[in-house]
Design an enzyme around this catalytic site. Structure first.
Site, short mmCIF file in Angstrom:
data_model
loop_
_atom_site.label_atom_id
_atom_site.label_comp_id
_atom_site.label_asym_id
_atom_site.label_seq_id
_atom_site.Cartn_x
_atom_site.Cartn_y
_atom_site.Cartn_z
CB CYS C 78 -0.92 0.02 1.22
SG CYS C 78 -1.81 1.59 1.36
CB VAL C 79 1.42 3.88 -2.57
CG1 VAL C 79 0.01 4.41 -2.76
CG2 VAL C 79 2.44 4.99 -2.80
#
Lengths: 116, 96, 130
Positions: C78-79
């Site tokens: 997840c960025v």
């Protein structure tokens, strides 16, 4: 059984970021048009209290995200009846309209459950 | 039917009680990581519903020196058995 | 069956990564595959290429990479969760004015929406938390 995904929030705000990151996943899913419902149980019901604010050094809580849930097409917000009772909370005093439920009867109908 | 995956000790957390309350007849529960300590908790084991099968992951029991100490209600399961439980149950919930 | 595994635990702090890896390695022998591993919460630290364990401990970053080699799964990070914890690839580092990065192939940065999309397109989703 529905193909919707259920996000289960069982952690309180502030102490850990599980609740924030779980609600964020629900919001993003809703914004992308995915079928997502959310249920609050255990200490997760504390995310729904109306008088929360940011914490020390501006640490974000969960209240603004909770209030945004209906705007992101997450219309079904469940809250576990027993968790409320254990903590002396009333569903009518929560920050959003939530449906009181028995947790087991809600989870049984979802194929994917992601807990936080 | 749901597979409940629990990794908290009943001696130090209310999560194992929450997990039990969320079971319905025919569900199964697998104790993993520190969840295997639940298998030594007589109070918690006495509250197990009769119609919920309870397993503990053998690797996690053995790593903690608990091989022979588990309650009679708790069956042991290998990692392969754990995988099969996730396959035979339509969904899982992780309790932590 | 196709599995999505979700990992929330940081390496060497909790058992979550070890548990997820041993679960993933058992899947093929039983006729299943892991399609996606999604790293979220403190799980994003598993993607750091700077992980340097002592020789007598498993190298979790390499173990994930090997999982991709053997099972062809995606390793999604997840960025948003990664950037705020200081885990990023070259492109994100440049975008934010930094000169160093610690994430690269075979890990990919992606949005958290992909977590739900992966779950919905898999037969089973299993979460490994600290």
């Amino acid at each position: 059984m529905t193909d919707k995904t259920l996000i289960l929030i069982r952690h309180a705000p502030h102490g850990t970021s599980f609740a924030r990151e779980g609600i964020e996943a629900a919001l993003v899913g809703g914004a992308m048009g995915m079928a997502v419902d959310i249920v609050f149980a255990g200490d997760g019901v504390f995310c729904l209290l109306p008088d929360q604010s940011a914490g020390a050094l501006g640490q974000k809580g969960t209240l603004p995200m909770i209030k945004a849930l209906p705007m992101y097409d997450i219309e079904t917000i469940f809250v576990d009846r027993v968790a409320l009772q254990q903590r002396g909370l009333e569903v009518s005093a929560l920050a959003v309209d939530a449906i009181e439920c028995e947790l087991a009867s809600v989870t049984a109908s979802y194929r994917q459950i992601v807990s936080f | 039917m749901t597979l409940h995956i629990l990794n908290r000790s009943a001696f130090s957390s209310a999560t194992p009680d929450d997990a039990l309350r969320a079971t319905v007849p025919g569900d199964a529960l697998v104790l993993v990581e520190d969840g295997v300590y639940c298998a030594l908790d007589a109070r918690w084991c006495a509250s197990l519903p009769l119609d919920v099968a309870v397993y503990a992951l053998s690797e996690d029991l053995e790593a903690r020196g608990l091989g022979a100490r588990t309650d009679a209600r708790v069956q042991t399961v290998t990692v392969d058995g754990f995988v099969e439980l996730t396959a035979t149950h339509s969904q899982s919930i992780s309790w932590f | 069956m196709k599995y999505t595994l979700i990992v929330y635990g940081a390496p060497y702090s909790s058992q979550a990564a070890h548990s997820a890896l041993r679960f993933a390695r058992a899947l093929p022998g039983l006729g299943h595959t892991v399609a996606t591993v999604f790293f979220y919460h403190d799980g994003v630290y598993n993607a750091s290429t700077l992980i340097t364990p002592p020789q007598d401990e498993p190298h979790l970053n390499q173990a994930w990479a090997e999982l991709k080699t053997t099972q062809g799964c995606e390793l999604l990070v997840c960025v948003a969760a990664a950037l705020k914890r200081g885990v990023m690839n070259d492109a994100e580092a440049r975008r934010h004015g930094g000169e160093v990065h610690n994430l690269g192939e075979p890990f990919e940065l992606t949005g958290v929406g992909q977590l739900l999309a992966s779950a919905q397109s898999s037969d089973r989703t299993v979460t490994f938390a600290p």
